[in-house]
Structures are given as structure tokens and as C-alpha cells.
Design a protein around this motif. Sequence first.
Motif, PDB file in Angstrom:
ATOM      1  N   HIS A  98      87.621  19.839  40.387  1.00  0.00           N
ATOM      2  CA  HIS A  98      86.903  19.732  39.115  1.00  0.00           C
ATOM      3  C   HIS A  98      87.802  20.029  37.916  1.00  0.00           C
ATOM      4  N   SER A  99      89.014  20.528  38.168  1.00  0.00           N
ATOM      5  CA  SER A  99      89.974  20.759  37.094  1.00  0.00           C
ATOM      6  C   SER A  99      90.980  19.618  36.968  1.00  0.00           C
ATOM      7  N   GLY A 100      90.853  18.608  37.820  1.00  0.00           N
ATOM      8  CA  GLY A 100      91.704  17.440  37.704  1.00  0.00           C
ATOM      9  C   GLY A 100      92.556  17.140  38.916  1.00  0.00           C
ATOM     10  N   CYS A 101      92.970  18.156  39.665  1.00  0.00           N
ATOM     11  CA  CYS A 101      93.732  17.886  40.886  1.00  0.00           C
ATOM     12  C   CYS A 101      92.772  17.249  41.888  1.00  0.00           C
ATOM     13  N   GLY A 102      93.158  16.136  42.435  1.00  0.00           N
ATOM     14  CA  GLY A 102      92.268  15.426  43.344  1.00  0.00           C
ATOM     15  C   GLY A 102      91.959  16.215  44.604  1.00  0.00           C
ATOM     16  N   PRO A 103      90.837  15.922  45.244  1.00  0.00           N
ATOM     17  CA  PRO A 103      90.465  16.635  46.467  1.00  0.00           C
ATOM     18  C   PRO A 103      91.403  16.333  47.634  1.00  0.00           C
ATOM     19  N   TYR A 104      92.194  15.267  47.519  1.00  0.00           N
ATOM     20  CA  TYR A 104      93.125  14.906  48.586  1.00  0.00           C
ATOM     21  C   TYR A 104      94.389  15.771  48.569  1.00  0.00           C
ATOM     22  N   CYS A 105      94.717  16.388  47.438  1.00  0.00           N
ATOM     23  CA  CYS A 105      95.983  17.124  47.331  1.00  0.00           C
ATOM     24  C   CYS A 105      96.153  18.195  48.412  1.00  0.00           C
ATOM     25  N   PRO A 106      95.175  19.101  48.635  1.00  0.00           N
ATOM     26  CA  PRO A 106      95.369  20.126  49.651  1.00  0.00           C
ATOM     27  C   PRO A 106      95.378  19.602  51.083  1.00  0.00           C
ATOM     28  N   SER A 107      95.007  18.347  51.280  1.00  0.00           N
ATOM     29  CA  SER A 107      95.044  17.787  52.630  1.00  0.00           C
ATOM     30  C   SER A 107      96.145  16.735  52.781  1.00  0.00           C
ATOM     31  N   SER A 108      96.961  16.570  51.737  1.00  0.00           N
ATOM     32  CA  SER A 108      98.033  15.578  51.800  1.00  0.00           C
ATOM     33  C   SER A 108      99.178  16.082  52.671  1.00  0.00           C
ATOM     34  N   GLY A 109      99.948  15.169  53.182  1.00  0.00           N
ATOM     35  CA  GLY A 109     101.068  15.518  54.051  1.00  0.00           C
ATOM     36  C   GLY A 109     102.074  16.431  53.381  1.00  0.00           C
ATOM     37  N   ILE A 110     102.420  16.146  52.122  1.00  0.00           N
ATOM     38  CA  ILE A 110     103.424  16.959  51.440  1.00  0.00           C
ATOM     39  C   ILE A 110     102.909  18.383  51.196  1.00  0.00           C
ATOM     40  N   TYR A 111     101.627  18.529  50.851  1.00  0.00           N
ATOM     41  CA  TYR A 111     101.043  19.852  50.631  1.00  0.00           C
ATOM     42  C   TYR A 111     101.051  20.649  51.935  1.00  0.00           C
ATOM     43  N   LEU A 112     100.586  20.016  53.008  1.00  0.00           N
ATOM     44  CA  LEU A 112     100.526  20.703  54.306  1.00  0.00           C
ATOM     45  C   LEU A 112     101.915  21.062  54.814  1.00  0.00           C
ATOM     46  N   GLN A 113     102.886  20.199  54.573  1.00  0.00           N
ATOM     47  CA  GLN A 113     104.260  20.488  54.980  1.00  0.00           C
ATOM     48  C   GLN A 113     104.805  21.701  54.218  1.00  0.00           C
ATOM     49  N   ARG A 114     104.580  21.740  52.922  1.00  0.00           N
ATOM     50  CA  ARG A 114     105.033  22.877  52.112  1.00  0.00           C
ATOM     51  C   ARG A 114     104.290  24.152  52.507  1.00  0.00           C
ATOM     52  N   LEU A 115     103.009  24.031  52.784  1.00  0.00           N
ATOM     53  CA  LEU A 115     102.220  25.187  53.195  1.00  0.00           C
ATOM     54  C   LEU A 115     102.728  25.755  54.516  1.00  0.00           C
ATOM     55  N   SER A 116     103.109  24.897  55.444  1.00  0.00           N
ATOM     56  CA  SER A 116     103.589  25.370  56.747  1.00  0.00           C
ATOM     57  C   SER A 116     104.907  26.126  56.637  1.00  0.00           C
ATOM     58  N   ARG A 117     105.669  25.889  55.574  1.00  0.00           N
ATOM     59  CA  ARG A 117     106.939  26.584  55.374  1.00  0.00           C
ATOM     60  C   ARG A 117     106.775  27.940  54.692  1.00  0.00           C
ATOM     61  N   LEU A 118     105.601  28.202  54.127  1.00  0.00           N
ATOM     62  CA  LEU A 118     105.380  29.491  53.465  1.00  0.00           C
ATOM     63  C   LEU A 118     105.113  30.569  54.499  1.00  0.00           C
ATOM     64  N   PRO A 119     105.671  31.756  54.314  1.00  0.00           N
ATOM     65  CA  PRO A 119     105.378  32.850  55.245  1.00  0.00           C
ATOM     66  C   PRO A 119     103.922  33.303  55.093  1.00  0.00           C
ATOM     67  N   CYS A 120     103.361  33.776  56.155  1.00  0.00           N
ATOM     68  CA  CYS A 120     101.975  34.251  56.136  1.00  0.00           C
ATOM     69  C   CYS A 120     101.974  35.717  55.709  1.00  0.00           C
ATOM     70  N   GLU A 121     102.245  35.919  54.422  1.00  0.00           N
ATOM     71  CA  GLU A 121     102.285  37.274  53.868  1.00  0.00           C
ATOM     72  C   GLU A 121     101.995  37.196  52.377  1.00  0.00           C
ATOM     73  N   ASP A 122     101.649  38.329  51.803  1.00  0.00           N
ATOM     74  CA  ASP A 122     101.402  38.371  50.369  1.00  0.00           C
ATOM     75  C   ASP A 122     102.683  38.037  49.609  1.00  0.00           C
ATOM     76  N   ILE A 123     102.515  37.397  48.491  1.00  0.00           N
ATOM     77  CA  ILE A 123     103.665  37.060  47.652  1.00  0.00           C
ATOM     78  C   ILE A 123     103.994  38.283  46.800  1.00  0.00           C
ATOM     79  N   ALA A 124     105.273  38.622  46.736  1.00  0.00           N
ATOM     80  CA  ALA A 124     105.718  39.771  45.939  1.00  0.00           C
ATOM     81  C   ALA A 124     105.445  39.517  44.478  1.00  0.00           C
ATOM     82  N   LYS A 125     105.090  40.567  43.743  1.00  0.00           N
ATOM     83  CA  LYS A 125     104.776  40.385  42.319  1.00  0.00           C
ATOM     84  C   LYS A 125     106.003  40.013  41.489  1.00  0.00           C
ATOM     85  N   ASP A 126     107.224  40.194  42.020  1.00  0.00           N
ATOM     86  CA  ASP A 126     108.424  39.774  41.321  1.00  0.00           C
ATOM     87  C   ASP A 126     108.903  38.384  41.767  1.00  0.00           C
ATOM     88  N   ASP A 127     108.064  37.672  42.530  1.00  0.00           N
ATOM     89  CA  ASP A 127     108.389  36.307  42.948  1.00  0.00           C
ATOM     90  C   ASP A 127     108.536  35.435  41.705  1.00  0.00           C
TER      91      ASP A 127
END
Length: 131
Positions: A98-127
Motif C-alpha cells: 500500500h506504500s507503493g512497493c508491489g506485493p511481488y517484491c518480497p516473493s521475487s527471486g532477487i529478494y529471496l536470494q538476498r534474504l537467504s544470505r542475511l544471518p538470522c540475528e538482530d542487526i547491530a544498531k551501528d550497522d
Amino acid sequence: NDAADVHAGFQPLMGVSLGDAVNAATNYAHCPQTTGPQRGCPLAQPLCVNGTCAKARCALMAPYCQDNTEAGTRARQLCPHTCGCDDPHYPLALSLPHSGCGPYCPSSGIYLQRLSRLPCEDIAKDDPVFT
């Protein structure tokens, strides 16, 4: 890919949509002529940038990606890659459909690929994503 940068028959219409939203958001301040019946720019170059008329390209829309305005919504709708809609680590607060990013973005191949590379941990506040 960003829809506004694809050279197709509907690109001029999208360009006008982007140009209208940005020009209205800035009250036509960046247009070469701001009064009379010729207000704004011609359809072939509908975006007012620093006193000149330009084709609406996603590179020119990037400054509006974070805006909670019609210009920001149009930028995210037509330039989702430029605005970071396809990146789960991008600091985009307005990433929902509803803010403009299409509903397909979080299910797109590039999004899922980038998500799989992120560690499963909280992001440091100095990131760097938060600075």
C-alpha cells in the motif's frame, strides 16, 4: 527491473505519471515555466529537474523513494529496484504494497536470494543500513 526504465510503448505514460507526481510535490518549483497554460514540461520530458525538463528515469526518482507522498509512492511503484523494494536489508521504511512497493517484491527471486544470505540475528544498531 524498474518499469519506468523499460523502453516499451507504455513508458511515456509512466513517465508522465512520475513527472506529474514529482512536479506537484514540489509545486512546480523546478520547472522552467511555472505560470500560465504551459505550466510544467512537455509530455516527452515530463519531469522538472533544476529548471529543465527531462525524461522521467528511475535514477532521477531515487530522491523520492523515502517520501511518504504521491511522488514517493509513484517512485516505489515504477522504480522498485531503484527504491530498494527488492532488498530485505535496504533501509526503506515504506516497503509495503500500500506504500507503493508491489506485493511481488518480497516473493521475487532477487529478494529471496538476498534474504537467504542475511544471518538470522538482530542487526547491530551501528550497522551501516541505519546510518
